[in-house]
Structure formats: structure tokens, C-alpha cells
Design a protein around this motif. Structure first.
Motif, PDB file in Angstrom:
ATOM      1  N   TYR A  86       0.832  -1.209   0.000  1.00 29.65           N
ATOM      2  CA  TYR A  86       0.000   0.000   0.000  1.00 29.65           C
ATOM      3  C   TYR A  86       0.869   1.262   0.000  1.00 29.65           C
ATOM      4  CZ  TYR A  86      -2.854   3.820   1.521  1.00 29.65           C
ATOM      5  OH  TYR A  86      -3.446   5.048   1.601  1.00 29.65           O
ATOM      6  N   ASP A  87       1.914   1.278   0.855  1.00 25.83           N
ATOM      7  CA  ASP A  87       2.788   2.457   0.924  1.00 25.83           C
ATOM      8  C   ASP A  87       3.461   2.731  -0.415  1.00 25.83           C
ATOM      9  OD1 ASP A  87       2.083   2.754   3.559  1.00 25.83           O
ATOM     10  OD2 ASP A  87       3.886   1.793   4.368  1.00 25.83           O
ATOM     11  N   GLN A  88       3.871   1.654  -1.095  1.00 24.41           N
ATOM     12  CA  GLN A  88       4.502   1.820  -2.402  1.00 24.41           C
ATOM     13  C   GLN A  88       3.512   2.379  -3.420  1.00 24.41           C
ATOM     14  OE1 GLN A  88       7.750   1.413  -3.264  1.00 24.41           O
ATOM     15  NE2 GLN A  88       8.140   1.076  -1.090  1.00 24.41           N
ATOM     16  N   LYS A  89       2.279   1.916  -3.328  1.00 26.58           N
ATOM     17  CA  LYS A  89       1.239   2.422  -4.229  1.00 26.58           C
ATOM     18  C   LYS A  89       1.034   3.918  -4.013  1.00 26.58           C
ATOM     19  CE  LYS A  89      -3.737   2.217  -4.996  1.00 26.58           C
ATOM     20  NZ  LYS A  89      -5.019   1.719  -4.467  1.00 26.58           N
ATOM     21  N   MET A  90       0.977   4.349  -2.753  1.00 27.80           N
ATOM     22  CA  MET A  90       0.790   5.770  -2.445  1.00 27.80           C
ATOM     23  C   MET A  90       1.990   6.592  -2.910  1.00 27.80           C
ATOM     24  SD  MET A  90      -2.133   6.436  -0.978  1.00 27.80           S
ATOM     25  CE  MET A  90      -2.737   5.373  -2.300  1.00 27.80           C
ATOM     26  N   LYS A  91       3.182   6.007  -2.757  1.00 26.77           N
ATOM     27  CA  LYS A  91       4.401   6.721  -3.152  1.00 26.77           C
ATOM     28  C   LYS A  91       4.440   6.941  -4.658  1.00 26.77           C
ATOM     29  CE  LYS A  91       9.428   6.532  -2.535  1.00 26.77           C
ATOM     30  NZ  LYS A  91      10.554   5.729  -1.997  1.00 26.77           N
ATOM     31  N   LYS A  92       4.061   5.896  -5.411  1.00 22.20           N
ATOM     32  CA  LYS A  92       4.075   6.006  -6.876  1.00 22.20           C
ATOM     33  C   LYS A  92       3.037   6.998  -7.377  1.00 22.20           C
ATOM     34  CE  LYS A  92       5.877   1.384  -7.883  1.00 22.20           C
ATOM     35  NZ  LYS A  92       5.567   0.057  -8.458  1.00 22.20           N
ATOM     36  N   SER A  93       1.882   7.031  -6.681  1.00 21.49           N
ATOM     37  CA  SER A  93       0.834   7.957  -7.121  1.00 21.49           C
ATOM     38  C   SER A  93       1.075   9.371  -6.643  1.00 21.49           C
ATOM     39  CB  SER A  93      -0.531   7.469  -6.609  1.00 21.49           C
ATOM     40  OG  SER A  93      -0.569   7.525  -5.196  1.00 21.49           O
ATOM     41  N   TYR A 153      -6.839  -2.597   1.544  1.00 14.83           N
ATOM     42  CA  TYR A 153      -5.863  -1.527   1.325  1.00 14.83           C
ATOM     43  C   TYR A 153      -6.016  -0.941  -0.073  1.00 14.83           C
ATOM     44  CZ  TYR A 153      -2.193  -3.246  -1.874  1.00 14.83           C
ATOM     45  OH  TYR A 153      -1.483  -3.628  -2.976  1.00 14.83           O
ATOM     46  N   ALA A 154      -6.414  -1.773  -1.052  1.00 10.29           N
ATOM     47  CA  ALA A 154      -6.591  -1.261  -2.415  1.00 10.29           C
ATOM     48  C   ALA A 154      -7.748  -0.272  -2.489  1.00 10.29           C
ATOM     49  CB  ALA A 154      -6.847  -2.423  -3.378  1.00 10.29           C
ATOM     50  N   ASN A 155      -8.729  -0.433  -1.599  1.00  8.49           N
ATOM     51  CA  ASN A 155      -9.884   0.452  -1.592  1.00  8.49           C
ATOM     52  C   ASN A 155      -9.812   1.484  -0.476  1.00  8.49           C
ATOM     53  OD1 ASN A 155     -12.062  -0.691  -3.616  1.00  8.49           O
ATOM     54  ND2 ASN A 155     -11.039  -2.436  -2.667  1.00  8.49           N
ATOM     55  N   LYS A 156      -8.633   1.588   0.146  1.00  4.57           N
ATOM     56  CA  LYS A 156      -8.474   2.531   1.251  1.00  4.57           C
ATOM     57  C   LYS A 156      -8.559   3.955   0.756  1.00  4.57           C
ATOM     58  CE  LYS A 156      -5.087   3.638   4.840  1.00  4.57           C
ATOM     59  NZ  LYS A 156      -3.782   3.312   5.376  1.00  4.57           N
ATOM     60  N   LYS A 157      -9.305   4.757   1.470  1.00 10.31           N
ATOM     61  CA  LYS A 157      -9.476   6.151   1.060  1.00 10.31           C
ATOM     62  C   LYS A 157      -8.277   6.970   1.477  1.00 10.31           C
ATOM     63  CE  LYS A 157     -14.492   5.877   1.450  1.00 10.31           C
ATOM     64  NZ  LYS A 157     -15.693   6.366   2.135  1.00 10.31           N
ATOM     65  N   SER A 158      -7.823   7.795   0.564  1.00 13.34           N
ATOM     66  CA  SER A 158      -6.674   8.632   0.880  1.00 13.34           C
ATOM     67  C   SER A 158      -7.147  10.003   1.282  1.00 13.34           C
ATOM     68  CB  SER A 158      -5.761   8.736  -0.330  1.00 13.34           C
ATOM     69  OG  SER A 158      -5.332   7.451  -0.696  1.00 13.34           O
TER      70      SER A 158
END
Length: 629
Positions: free
Chosen positions: A548-555, A624-629
Motif C-alpha cells: 500500500y505504501d509503495q502504491k501511495m508513493k508512486k501515485s 488496502y486497495a480500496n483505502k481512502k486517501s
């Protein structure tokens, strides 16, 4: 930010519902629920998680959505009372089960409900009372200097909740999912709780537990801490066990009474772990705790000095609602009553010297704990190091003064338990008061709320400990009580010197080696001390969090407050749900209902266990894939 310029969310001259029947009843329920759930978790894996944010989210859902009330201070009171249960449970389960373990060995009689509850109650109340006179010095005067991460995060969650209580769905979903999961695995027995893969070439095994709470712990702790714990597990099961099994085949080494070859043939890698590795792990945890205390010693001394200066400089309550604390007369009388109870009540095995030690160590560690959680957060507060240091000093003093044998051991654990609870409760109280300071709560009402939560949790924790010990027994595979087992070893080692000290010192130097190369030794030591199946499953949760952290970092999307995300809330719910079903199953076990429910003999539990673990990972990955940011 200067505290004189600070304006709380609810102005001091505005009166809103806060200390209501709704907030008190909900807070007590959550204190008992999260206290029991965290007690169960701590007895299984040796660590607990914060209940403040889940409690705040649940209170928002009930107060705002169901009751249609608009009162943020009422929600804050619920989390203030509710979080007391988790903190008191954390302090109690790290030490008090040692009394039950000694009772099984015939060293002393079974601890009573009164004894356990009063020890927990005295520690909890002292933690709250010691924190009250420090509020002005630490929370008010140093606002903007001491961030109090969890307290500030909880305030942000409550402020965000002004939009609505939809985030509570994540907590309740996690509770329901884990509750069903736990009941299917341990209640009905449709799947094996542990999946084991033998590694015959190394004379060891790799194992995983399939329970949601462990994955949730790994997700909440994050990949770094989870990796440290897993590294400790690998060191124990893939380095020390193969080495002992390979080089010591024909040796008889204490504490075992047969050759290592015979030990391995009869019990496999687990037999070597229980006879040798857990002592190495105990030495590593003890050294890691003491090292963490030594590393923070300059900060501890400075903290205590600054806090006492702030206290002596005067902290008289103002006339404003947001400046009112419990009076010093109430604090003084409360502390005196606690000391007299500890000294005079037969149910609590503490002498007058022990009562004095509790006051001295208690106020010192409460002060240190309150300031340190303000700097580094509750998760980095070296409570275990404080408890170990207290046990070593108090056990030595009791032995020197003639209080040795079972009575001295019992007294040492009682002192260590109370100090551990004091430190945990003082840290929790300071975080709650920080939340209240930001929101504009009335400190006096929050402090009374903490006392109410402490009383409810103390009564519940005694029942929970006796129930779990009756159902499965501390030290068993179901509830190994790792921290309490360590504290028991320390007291026995100082009182009688009957530990395999070579193994203990090997573990101590493992921790020292990790610290020398710049790696925090304590999480590695905990992984070394725990069975492999716990740290490996915690690692799976850490990997999901890493993804999840990597996904947030890339986005390029950075969350303002990660704790408010649905992933953290879902995992907190899973921990609570599994813990509550664990308590329910313990009740079934006591009354003999568990065997009637179990259908494990009619299904292939091993194969289903692997499938269950895969389902768990898919669900958490979806969360985590559907976690709201």
C-alpha cells in the motif's frame, strides 16, 4: 505554536455535552471490550495496539449517525474512557500471569480475582493521578514542542468525523470478519490454526498462523517493525535451532535432561525452541529493553527535571473551563489511599517497603512516560524496559531485606505489575489530555473519565485473566504469555539464580550486536523470543502495508493521517473481533462446550488452513486497495 495563541476547536466559554450518560456507558463498554481484546492479543503475541482511534470512530458512528447528536466532546469522552481499558490491559498482561504460572508449579497459591483486580486498579489509578499535576507543564506549556502523535492523530480523526461516521464501517467490518474467521478456525475447527512446512535439511520448520489479528498487527506496525520481528524469528529457527540440532546431537545440555538428538527426535524443532531458544530470546528481550532505556536515559533525566520544574513553577488552574484539573487535595488523598491499600490489604502481597518503591518508581516513570510519548509516541515508549529495570531493582532490594522465596517473588511481580501499569496509563492519559486540549475538552471531566475507565477495565481484566488461565493455561500454545514468562524468569533468576545463564547471555549479546550495527534490537529480540508462526504471519501483514505504501508513493499521494485510513481501522477491528471471540471460546472451554462444537475430525484441516490464509490475504489486500486517501 505558542500556547497563549492557541485556540481550541470548542472555545472555553462554550458549553457543549461532554460528560453524559451516553458517553460514560459507551466508554465503559469500549474500555471492557478493547481491554479484553488487547489482553487476549498481548497474551498471544506479547504486544498490544492502541484503542483510541477505533474507540473514537465507533463513538462518532453511534453519537452522530445513530443518536443524531452533534457533540465532538462527547465522542472525545467516549475514547478517553474507552482507551483506558487497552492501556491497563497492556500493563497487566505483561506481568500478572507470572503469578498464575507459579501457582501451576506449586510455588504459591492461585491468585484471586480480588488480588489481580486490586493490583490492576491501584496501578491504573496511580498512573492517572500522577499525570494530573503534570498536564499544565507538559500539555499546555509545551504545546507545539511536544507533538503527542497519537493524541494529535485522534483529535484529527474526531475533527474529520464532523463530516460523518462512515469510517466506522471499516472497524465493524474488521470485527465481523475476524470474529467469523476465529470461530470457524478455533471454534468449529474447520481449518488448522497453524500451517507448518518442515525443512529437513536444516532440521527446522517454517510455520504460519492463519489468524486475522496477527496480519492486522503487522499492517499496523508497518513493514519495518514486522521485518525486524521476522528477522528475529529467522535467527532463532533457521540459525540457532539448526546449529544446536547439528552440533549438539550427543550432548545433554541444561535445562533439558536428555541428549539434544533425543530431544529433536521426540519433539522436533519446537522441542529445541522451548528448551533453549526461548531462553536466548528472553536474554535478548531483557537486554533490548534495558538498552532502549539506557539510550533514552539523557532524555529521561532531562524530561523528569523539566517536568518537575514546570510543576514547581506553579500550575494553578485558571477559571476557564479548559483550565480546570482535579484538585491537588484529591490527588494527594488518592495517592495516600492507594499506598495504604497496597500496604495493608492482605490480597496484595506488598510490604511497606514495596509500597514506597511503587510511589517512587511510579511517579518517576509516570513523568518520564508522559513526556516521552509526547516526543516519540506511545509505540516507542520503553515500558518493557522500565518494567524490567523495576523488577531487577525491586527483586534485589526485597531479597537483600529478607523478603525472598515465594513471598518475595510474589511481591516483586506485584511491584513490577503496578509500575508497568502506571507507565502505560500515564502515557495513555497524556495522549487523551492532548486530544482534549486541541478539541477544547474540560480536563477535570477527562480525568474523571480516565478514572471511570480504569475502574471498569481493572474489574474486567481480573475476570479475563482468570478465565483464560482456566480455559487454556498461561504458557500453553493458545496463550503463551511471552512477556509475563520473561518477567517470571527475571525474578527467578535474581531470587534463586536457577536460569541457564549461558543461553540468556547469548541472547543479550545478540541484542548488543544488533544495536552496534544500528538496528533497534527490541523488535528483533521479540521475534527471536516468540514462536516462528507468530512473527511470520505478522510479516505478511507488514508486506501488505508495504504494498500500500509503495502504491501511495508512486501515485504521489501522501496521507495527512495514515491512522485515519480504512486499512488501519479495519485491522484494529480485526484485532478486537478476534480477541472477543477468543474470550467467548475460553468461556466455552471452561464449561466444556468447545468439544461439542469442534468438527475437525471430519475435515482436512491442514489443506483448508492454507486456503484460509490465502482468503485472509486477499481480503486485506482488497481493503488496502480500496483505502481512502
Amino acid at each position: 505554536m505558542n500556547n497563549k495563541e492557541f485556540k481550541p476547536y470548542i472555545p472555553a466559554d462554550k458549553i457543549t455535552p461532554e460528560f453524559t450518560a451516553t458517553s460514560i456507558i459507551m466508554g465503559i463498554l469500549l474500555a471492557v471490550i478493547f481491554g479484553a481484546a488487547n489482553a487476549y492479543l498481548g497474551l498471544r503475541v506479547g504486544m498490544t495496539v492502541s484503542a483510541s482511534i477505533p474507540a473514537a470512530v465507533i463513538s462518532m458512528a453511534v453519537i452522530r449517525v445513530i443518536l443524531k447528536k452533534d457533540s465532538i466532546l462527547e465522542s472525545n469522552m467516549v475514547q478517553t474512557i474507552g482507551s483506558a481499558g487497552e492501556s491497563l490491559a497492556a500493563g497487566a498482561i505483561f506481568t500478572l500471569p507470572a503469578l498464575f504460572l507459579w501457582a501451576k508449579e506449586g510455588v504459591m497459591g492461585d491468585p484471586s480475582l480480588v488480588e489481580v483486580s486490586i493490583i490492576a486498579l491501584c496501578g491504573g489509578l496511580l498512573g492517572v493521578l500522577f499525570m494530573v499535576p503534570l498536564r499544565n507543564a507538559l500539555i499546555v506549556k509545551e504545546h507545539g514542542i511536544l507533538p503527542y502523535p497519537e493524541g494529535t492523530a485522534c483529535a484529527e480523526v474526531l475533527l474529520a468525523g464532523e463530516e460523518g461516521g462512515s469510517s466506522a464501517k471499516s472497524v465493524f467490518a474488521g470485527m465481523g470478519f475476524a470474529a467469523v474467521f476465529k470461530f470457524l478456525v478455533d471454534g468449529l475447527g474447520v481449518a488448522a490454526g497453524v500451517i507448518t512446512a518442515p525443512v529437513k535439511a536444516l532440521k527446522t520448520e517454517l510455520s504460519f498462523e492463519v489468524y486475522p489479528a496477527l496480519v492486522g498487527v503487522g499492517y499496523i506496525c508497518g513493514p519495518r517493525i514486522a521485518a525486524f520481528m521476522f528477522a528475529g524469528g529467522l535467527l532463532g529457527w533457521f540459525v540457532f535451532i539448526p546449529a544446536i540440532a547439528t552440533f549438539g546431537t550427543n550432548l545433554v545440555m541444561y535445562p533439558a535432561t536428555v541428549t539434544i538428538g533425543e530431544l529433536y527426535a521426540s519433539g522436533g524443532a519446537s522441542a529445541i525452541w522451548s528448551n533453549y531458544i526461548r531462553y536466548i530470546g528472553a536474554g535478548a528481550v531483557a537486554a533490548g529493553g534495558i538498552i532502549s532505556l539506557i539510550k533514552t536515559l539523557p532524555l529521561i533525566i532531562r524530561t523528569f527535571r523539566d517536568a518537575v520544574k514546570g510543576l514547581t513553577a506553579g500550575s494553578k488552574a485558571g477559571n476557564l473551563r479548559t483550565e480546570q484539573d482535579l484538585s491537588m487535595k484529591v490527588i494527594g488523598i488518592g495517592v495516600l489511599v492507594m499506598v495504604l491499600v497496597l500496604w495493608l490489604l492482605p490480597a496484595v502481597p506488598v510490604t511497606f517497603l514495596g509500597a514506597l518503591l511503587i510511589v517512587i518508581f511510579g511517579f518517576f516513570f509516570a513523568t518520564v512516560s508522559s513526556r516521552m510519548v509526547g516526543l516519540v509516541g506511545s509505540s516507542n515508549n520503553p515500558v518493557s524496559g522500565m518494567a524490567i529495570a523495576t523488577l531487577l531493582i525491586s527483586t534485589a532490594l526485597l531479597k537483600v531485606t529478607g523478603s525472598n522465596g515465594p513471598s518475595g517473588m510474589q511481591g516483586a511481580i506485584a511491584i513490577g505489575s503496578i509500575i508497568c501499569i502506571v507507565a502505560a496509563m500515564a502515557g495513555d492519559t497524556s495522549q487523551d489530555l492532548k486530544t482534549g486540549y486541541i478539541l477544547g475538552a474540560t480536563p477535570k471531566k477527562q480525568q474523571i473519565g480516565e478514572i471511570i475507565g480504569t475502574i471498569a477495565a481493572a474489574l474486567a481484566i481480573g475476570l479475563v485473566l482468570i478465565l483464560l488461565d482456566t480455559a487454556w493455561g498461561f504458557g500453553s500454545a493458545a496463550i503463551p504469555a511471552p512477556q509475563a514468562t520473561l518477567m517470571k524468569m527475571i525474578v527467578e533468576g535474581v531470587m534463586g539464580g536457577n536460569l541457564p545463564w549461558t543461553l540468556v547471555f547469548i541472547g543479550a549479546f545478540v541484542s548488543i550486536a544488533f544495536e552496534i550495527v544500528g538496528i533497534s534490537a527490541l523488535p528483533v529480540a521479540i521475534g527471536l523470543y516468540l514462536p516462528m508462526e507468530l512473527s511470520s504471519t505478522i510479516m505478511l501483514g507488514g508486506l501488505v502495508r508495504l504494498a500500500y505504501d509503495q502504491k501511495m508513493k508512486k501515485s504521489g499521494n501522501k496521507e495527512k493521517n495514515a491512522d485515519a485510513g480504512s486499512g488501519i481501522l479495519f485491522c484494529s477491528g480485526m484485532i478486537a473481533g478476534e480477541g472477543l471471540v477468543g474470550i467467548l471460546l475460553a468461556i466455552f472451554a471452561v464449561f466444556g462446550i468447545d468439544s461439542a462444537l469442534n468438527i475437525s475430525g471430519s475435515v482436512n484441516t491442514g489443506m483448508i488452513g492454507g486456503t484460509v490464509l490465502m482468503v485472509l490475504m486477499v481480503v486485506l489486500n482488497w481493503v488496502y486497495a480500496n483505502k481512502k486517501s
